[in-house]
Design a protein around this motif. Structure first.
Motif, PDB file in Angstrom:
ATOM      1  N   PRO A  20       1.486  -1.354  -0.193  1.00 25.45           N
ATOM      2  CA  PRO A  20       0.537   0.031  -0.153  1.00 25.45           C
ATOM      3  C   PRO A  20       0.792   1.333  -0.297  1.00 25.45           C
ATOM      4  CG  PRO A  20      -0.782  -1.118   2.298  1.00 25.45           C
ATOM      5  CD  PRO A  20      -0.011  -1.770   0.773  1.00 25.45           C
ATOM      6  N   ALA A  21       0.369   2.262  -1.062  1.00 22.19           N
ATOM      7  CA  ALA A  21       0.605   3.450  -0.796  1.00 22.19           C
ATOM      8  C   ALA A  21       0.863   5.010   0.747  1.00 22.19           C
ATOM      9  CB  ALA A  21       0.953   4.615  -2.037  1.00 22.19           C
ATOM     10  N   LEU A  22      -0.256   3.784   0.769  1.00 21.95           N
ATOM     11  CA  LEU A  22      -0.879   4.285   2.028  1.00 21.95           C
ATOM     12  C   LEU A  22      -1.152   3.653   3.043  1.00 21.95           C
ATOM     13  CD1 LEU A  22      -2.222   8.214   1.150  1.00 21.95           C
ATOM     14  CD2 LEU A  22       0.018   7.607   2.361  1.00 21.95           C
ATOM     15  N   SER A  23      -1.230   3.085   3.950  1.00 24.88           N
ATOM     16  CA  SER A  23      -1.821   2.219   4.837  1.00 24.88           C
ATOM     17  C   SER A  23      -3.063   2.907   6.723  1.00 24.88           C
ATOM     18  CB  SER A  23      -0.901   1.336   5.691  1.00 24.88           C
ATOM     19  OG  SER A  23      -0.591   0.875   4.236  1.00 24.88           O
ATOM     20  N   ASP A  24      -4.270   3.294   6.139  1.00 23.86           N
ATOM     21  CA  ASP A  24      -5.349   3.177   7.163  1.00 23.86           C
ATOM     22  C   ASP A  24      -5.093   4.370   7.760  1.00 23.86           C
ATOM     23  OD1 ASP A  24      -7.492   2.555   8.982  1.00 23.86           O
ATOM     24  OD2 ASP A  24      -6.163   2.078  10.621  1.00 23.86           O
ATOM     25  N   ILE A  25      -4.530   5.672   7.326  1.00 25.81           N
ATOM     26  CA  ILE A  25      -3.978   6.711   7.719  1.00 25.81           C
ATOM     27  C   ILE A  25      -5.523   7.702   8.396  1.00 25.81           C
ATOM     28  CG2 ILE A  25      -1.461   6.442   7.044  1.00 25.81           C
ATOM     29  CD1 ILE A  25      -2.942   9.381   5.472  1.00 25.81           C
ATOM     30  N   SER A  26      -5.074   8.591   9.331  1.00 22.18           N
ATOM     31  CA  SER A  26      -6.606   9.719  10.109  1.00 22.18           C
ATOM     32  C   SER A  26      -5.871  10.967  10.588  1.00 22.18           C
ATOM     33  CB  SER A  26      -7.246   8.655  11.071  1.00 22.18           C
ATOM     34  OG  SER A  26      -8.256   7.328  10.817  1.00 22.18           O
ATOM     35  N   SER A  43       7.205   7.591   0.885  1.00 23.43           N
ATOM     36  CA  SER A  43       6.270   7.260   1.947  1.00 23.43           C
ATOM     37  C   SER A  43       5.106   7.395   1.560  1.00 23.43           C
ATOM     38  CB  SER A  43       6.766   8.861   2.982  1.00 23.43           C
ATOM     39  OG  SER A  43       6.970  10.081   2.497  1.00 23.43           O
ATOM     40  N   GLY A  44       4.996   8.464   0.080  1.00 27.26           N
ATOM     41  CA  GLY A  44       3.522   8.830   0.438  1.00 27.26           C
ATOM     42  C   GLY A  44       2.997   9.944   0.420  1.00 27.26           C
ATOM     43  N   ASN A 215       5.961   7.810   6.849  1.00 26.39           N
ATOM     44  CA  ASN A 215       7.130   6.495   6.751  1.00 26.39           C
ATOM     45  C   ASN A 215       6.221   5.390   5.971  1.00 26.39           C
ATOM     46  OD1 ASN A 215       9.799   6.033   6.922  1.00 26.39           O
ATOM     47  ND2 ASN A 215       8.493   4.310   9.149  1.00 26.39           N
ATOM     48  N   GLU A 216       7.009   4.839   5.052  1.00 28.43           N
ATOM     49  CA  GLU A 216       6.388   3.965   4.133  1.00 28.43           C
ATOM     50  C   GLU A 216       4.724   3.733   4.297  1.00 28.43           C
ATOM     51  OE1 GLU A 216       8.764   0.536   6.307  1.00 28.43           O
ATOM     52  OE2 GLU A 216       9.886   1.241   5.297  1.00 28.43           O
ATOM     53  N   LYS A 237      13.080   9.022  10.103  1.00 28.87           N
ATOM     54  CA  LYS A 237      11.936   8.603  10.099  1.00 28.87           C
ATOM     55  C   LYS A 237      11.496   9.816   8.658  1.00 28.87           C
ATOM     56  CE  LYS A 237      11.154   5.423  12.573  1.00 28.87           C
ATOM     57  NZ  LYS A 237      10.511   3.871  13.634  1.00 28.87           N
ATOM     58  N   ALA A 238      11.441  10.703   9.145  1.00 29.20           N
ATOM     59  CA  ALA A 238      11.191  11.105   8.528  1.00 29.20           C
ATOM     60  C   ALA A 238      11.904  11.765   7.046  1.00 29.20           C
ATOM     61  CB  ALA A 238      10.804  12.844   9.428  1.00 29.20           C
ATOM     62  N   GLY A 239      12.921  11.569   7.417  1.00 31.26           N
ATOM     63  CA  GLY A 239      13.923  11.694   5.910  1.00 31.26           C
ATOM     64  C   GLY A 239      14.293  13.146   5.894  1.00 31.26           C
ATOM     65  N   LEU A 240      14.889  13.994   7.458  1.00 26.54           N
ATOM     66  CA  LEU A 240      15.168  14.893   7.350  1.00 26.54           C
ATOM     67  C   LEU A 240      16.488  15.137   7.875  1.00 26.54           C
ATOM     68  CD1 LEU A 240      11.694  16.790   8.506  1.00 26.54           C
ATOM     69  CD2 LEU A 240      12.524  17.147   6.373  1.00 26.54           C
TER      70      LEU A 240
END
Length: 280
Positions: A20-26, A43-44, A215-216, A237-240
């Protein structure tokens, strides 16, 4: 402040992918706020922006996207797109008109705006981004920063409530990036806009009201900038890369010197260290 964006259990998988490009985000976004969206490539982030604007389709029964109290579905898609404008990384992909003013007029024509009203709107929005004198120019012959100003003007013309910057300043030099962000911040304040910015720019992230970290395909959370940069694992994880002041603070902490968290500029930190040295 009310929430202008409310997302519940949003997932998306591209047809040619298994993961999944995005997984169950709210999450929710407050009206008139500036929110940075950060994460590694893939990361989406861009998928999320396209879902919010209805560019990508989802199963509306399983995925709930509420924009300005309107539930996104097949019937409300035109309303949603009038409320959101996206500025992409490469503005050349957005231009369709032979001249700057033609390009902005094209978007208005698609919304059945009258000829008379169109000729009032086009010069007004070009003036807002200081591009009126370039109205007869071909968009392709403008500089990168000028192209982004025109793209922003085209979005202002439809009077959205939300602007999404999809890495809109990543192709500009540092000075050009600052100028475009300055323009958008001024417009945000003037028109009460909500800004979602997909970015890797540390200065922009630091000046945001909140930061969404992806992230992923997973949402790690929504944080204040200080909360994000105090968490080293989250920053990775944020790539910063942590801002210089945060790195400096860590080095001084190793030496037993705590620099107050309310000091936000190099000048303030230098003055603090100077005063500390005088006391010793």
């Amino acid at each position: 402040m009310k929430d202008i964006i409310d997302v519940k259990h949003l997932s998306y998988t591209y047809a040619d992918m298994q993961t999944p490009a995005l997984s169950d985000i709210s999450f929710s976004i407050q009206e008139k706020s500036w929110v940075s969206i950060v994460g590694h490539n893939g990361s989406g982030k861009s998928t999320l922006s396209k879902l919010l604007d209805g560019i990508l389709e989802v199963d509306f029964k399983k995925n709930r996207i509420l924009i300005d109290n309107i539930l996104l579905d097949e019937t409300t898609l035109p309303q949603i797109r009038d409320k959101i404008g996206i500025v992409f990384q490469n503005p050349d992909n957005q231009f369709v008109g032979a001249t700057v003013q033609d390009d902005i007029a094209f978007g208005l024509e698609n919304r059945d705006i009258s000829y008379e009203k169109m000729h009032q709107i086009v010069p007004r929005v070009l003036e807002e981004v200081n591009m009126l004198k370039y109205k007869e120019k071909e968009p392709q012959n403008l500089s990168g920063g000028q192209k982004q100003r025109v793209a922003i003007a085209g979005i202002l013309a439809i009077q959205p409530k939300i602007i999404i910057l999809d890495e809109a300043t990543s192709m500009l030099d540092p000075e050009g990036r600052k100028e475009i962000l300055k323009v958008i911040k001024r417009l945000q304040k003037k028109f009460g806009l909500t800004v979602l910015s997909i970015t890797h720019d540390i200065d922009e992230v630091m000046s945001s009201d909140e930061v969404l970290v992806l992230n992923e395909g997973n949402l790690m959370g929504k944080f204040l900038p200080d909360e994000l940069f105090e968490n080293e694992e989250l920053v990775v994880k944020a790539g910063l890369v942590p801002p210089f002041l945060y790195q400096l603070r860590k080095e001084f902490e190793k030496k037993g010197i705590d620099i107050p968290r309310n000091l936000k500029t190099e000048k303030e930190v230098v003055e603090f260290l100077w005063q500390l040295n005088l006391k010793k």
